[in-house]
Scaffold this motif. Sequence first.
Motif, PDB file in Angstrom:
ATOM      1  N   PRO A  95       0.827  -1.203   0.000  1.00 54.89           N
ATOM      2  CA  PRO A  95       0.000   0.000   0.000  1.00 54.89           C
ATOM      3  C   PRO A  95       0.860   1.251   0.000  1.00 54.89           C
ATOM      4  CG  PRO A  95       0.198  -0.818   2.227  1.00 54.89           C
ATOM      5  CD  PRO A  95       0.966  -1.777   1.343  1.00 54.89           C
ATOM      6  N   SER A  96       0.209   2.383  -0.103  1.00 55.01           N
ATOM      7  CA  SER A  96       0.878   3.666   0.083  1.00 55.01           C
ATOM      8  C   SER A  96       0.488   4.226   1.443  1.00 55.01           C
ATOM      9  CB  SER A  96       0.476   4.650  -1.020  1.00 55.01           C
ATOM     10  OG  SER A  96       0.996   4.240  -2.271  1.00 55.01           O
ATOM     11  N   GLN A 125      -7.349  -2.837   4.684  1.00 53.22           N
ATOM     12  CA  GLN A 125      -7.286  -3.077   6.131  1.00 53.22           C
ATOM     13  C   GLN A 125      -6.019  -2.429   6.682  1.00 53.22           C
ATOM     14  OE1 GLN A 125      -7.219  -6.098   4.115  1.00 53.22           O
ATOM     15  NE2 GLN A 125      -9.449  -6.100   3.904  1.00 53.22           N
ATOM     16  N   ARG A 126      -6.008  -2.223   7.977  1.00 50.33           N
ATOM     17  CA  ARG A 126      -4.803  -1.690   8.609  1.00 50.33           C
ATOM     18  C   ARG A 126      -3.645  -2.660   8.386  1.00 50.33           C
ATOM     19  NH1 ARG A 126      -6.031   1.662  14.164  1.00 50.33           N
ATOM     20  NH2 ARG A 126      -7.954   2.696  13.457  1.00 50.33           N
ATOM     21  N   ALA A 127      -2.493  -2.094   8.147  1.00 49.27           N
ATOM     22  CA  ALA A 127      -1.315  -2.914   7.893  1.00 49.27           C
ATOM     23  C   ALA A 127      -0.771  -3.454   9.204  1.00 49.27           C
ATOM     24  CB  ALA A 127      -0.245  -2.091   7.183  1.00 49.27           C
ATOM     25  N   PRO A 128      -0.361  -4.733   9.235  1.00 52.46           N
ATOM     26  CA  PRO A 128       0.168  -5.294  10.484  1.00 52.46           C
ATOM     27  C   PRO A 128       1.427  -4.585  10.975  1.00 52.46           C
ATOM     28  CG  PRO A 128       0.524  -6.794   8.632  1.00 52.46           C
ATOM     29  CD  PRO A 128      -0.393  -5.724   8.155  1.00 52.46           C
ATOM     30  N   ASP A 168      -1.652   0.870  14.425  1.00 51.64           N
ATOM     31  CA  ASP A 168      -2.297   2.079  14.953  1.00 51.64           C
ATOM     32  C   ASP A 168      -2.586   3.117  13.872  1.00 51.64           C
ATOM     33  OD1 ASP A 168      -2.154   1.027  17.538  1.00 51.64           O
ATOM     34  OD2 ASP A 168      -0.161   1.888  17.882  1.00 51.64           O
ATOM     35  N   VAL A 169      -2.174   2.833  12.636  1.00 48.90           N
ATOM     36  CA  VAL A 169      -2.429   3.773  11.538  1.00 48.90           C
ATOM     37  C   VAL A 169      -3.727   3.383  10.848  1.00 48.90           C
ATOM     38  CG1 VAL A 169      -1.563   4.707   9.355  1.00 48.90           C
ATOM     39  CG2 VAL A 169       0.031   4.167  11.213  1.00 48.90           C
ATOM     40  N   PRO A 170      -4.726   4.244  10.877  1.00 47.87           N
ATOM     41  CA  PRO A 170      -6.019   3.891  10.259  1.00 47.87           C
ATOM     42  C   PRO A 170      -5.951   3.891   8.739  1.00 47.87           C
ATOM     43  CG  PRO A 170      -6.054   6.146  11.051  1.00 47.87           C
ATOM     44  CD  PRO A 170      -4.746   5.572  11.498  1.00 47.87           C
ATOM     45  N   THR A 171      -6.900   3.233   8.130  1.00 42.39           N
ATOM     46  CA  THR A 171      -7.019   3.254   6.678  1.00 42.39           C
ATOM     47  C   THR A 171      -7.678   4.558   6.241  1.00 42.39           C
ATOM     48  OG1 THR A 171      -9.209   2.238   6.626  1.00 42.39           O
ATOM     49  CG2 THR A 171      -7.307   0.748   6.678  1.00 42.39           C
ATOM     50  N   VAL A 172      -7.482   4.892   4.967  1.00 40.73           N
ATOM     51  CA  VAL A 172      -8.172   6.061   4.418  1.00 40.73           C
ATOM     52  C   VAL A 172      -9.677   5.853   4.501  1.00 40.73           C
ATOM     53  CG1 VAL A 172      -8.545   7.445   2.334  1.00 40.73           C
ATOM     54  CG2 VAL A 172      -6.246   6.633   2.892  1.00 40.73           C
ATOM     55  N   GLY A 222       6.726  -3.553   4.349  1.00 38.26           N
ATOM     56  CA  GLY A 222       5.336  -3.243   4.053  1.00 38.26           C
ATOM     57  C   GLY A 222       4.709  -4.063   2.951  1.00 38.26           C
ATOM     58  N   TYR A 223       5.475  -4.987   2.351  1.00 37.05           N
ATOM     59  CA  TYR A 223       4.959  -5.802   1.253  1.00 37.05           C
ATOM     60  C   TYR A 223       4.164  -7.008   1.766  1.00 37.05           C
ATOM     61  CZ  TYR A 223       8.036  -3.424  -2.070  1.00 37.05           C
ATOM     62  OH  TYR A 223       8.642  -2.489  -2.855  1.00 37.05           O
TER      63      TYR A 223
END
Length: 353
Positions: free
Chosen positions: A154-155, A256-259, A263-267, A318-319
Amino acid sequence: MRLFVSSMLSGLATRLMRQASSATVQTPLAALFLAVLIAPASAQADALRESSPPAYPQRPLTIIVTFPPGGGTDLLARKLAPLLEQALGQSVVVDNRPGASGNIGARAVAQSAPDGHTLLMVNSSFAITPHVLGTPGFDAARDFQAVINVGFIPSLLVTRADSPWHTLAQWLHPLPDAAPHLFASCGTGTPQHLAGAMMQAHQPAVQLQQVPYKGCGPALVDVLGGQVPVGIVTASSAMPYLSSGRLRALAVTAPQRAPQWPDVPTVAEHAMPGYHLNQWHGLLVPAGTDAAIVHRLNHILQQALAQDTLQEELRQLGYTPTSGSDTSPQAFQQLVQDDLARFAEMAPGLTQP
């Protein structure tokens, strides 16, 4: 096996010709009969010799990366290069060819010899930019052969750690005099440009304005320097600065939120239901490359992706690594073709930065 058959047929043809010229062939009819046998055997032997692929590789390989150093595409290419070196016994050079959101590097590979010595490391921009920037000097649908899709990523929307924004909603709050919200992207026609355009579609009351760069690396330089308040960049390119505390992530474009950043929400969580955008990263070669070479490259990287060590390294960047049938050349070729068709429909909204 093919060389053995070729040698056997060639030897047979030679023996028959010797017999035909010997005293044992007493009649024109017998000579004609032998000639009928000899011609197909000789022709098949020649055809097999001509179709046998040359030894591979014969010289060092080059992976052309369509963006500058420091971005996610570059980081991934530099992880794959030593794996190919070890398996093939030849050096592998990573050559950054930025410009035109990846089209300059892609054009160079499209025009190179289809011998497996020049590879193209690309992301989803490859399927977007031909529709946005006009004629790129190559046909994305026909001039390349897929090798492998390494993974999806994701970005992230990021800002300096000392910025006043802690959430995406805070950054999107209307500015005085209805000024636009500036965001740095990795280039016009990139997935990060598309991510911003999709946000604009979900938030028509807020004006977003892209500041395009020649890659995620240069975009991050200006975000870190405070020239642009927010950047939309690949998660892998932002990772070092998030880890060091120099950047803060406001949102992730994944569904979905990245593992890696729970704590970082999705757009989508910011009143934009249905919003999600991931991008792929993979390797291509020029169309016409021998299928045996494509298979060998794919097999080497399939084996590498099956290793826990590489999978963990990619996840830390992040992949989401591909696996199973998704790692085949056929699956990646279909993904590229599908995205070329999908992004062609979305391109009109991306023609302006």
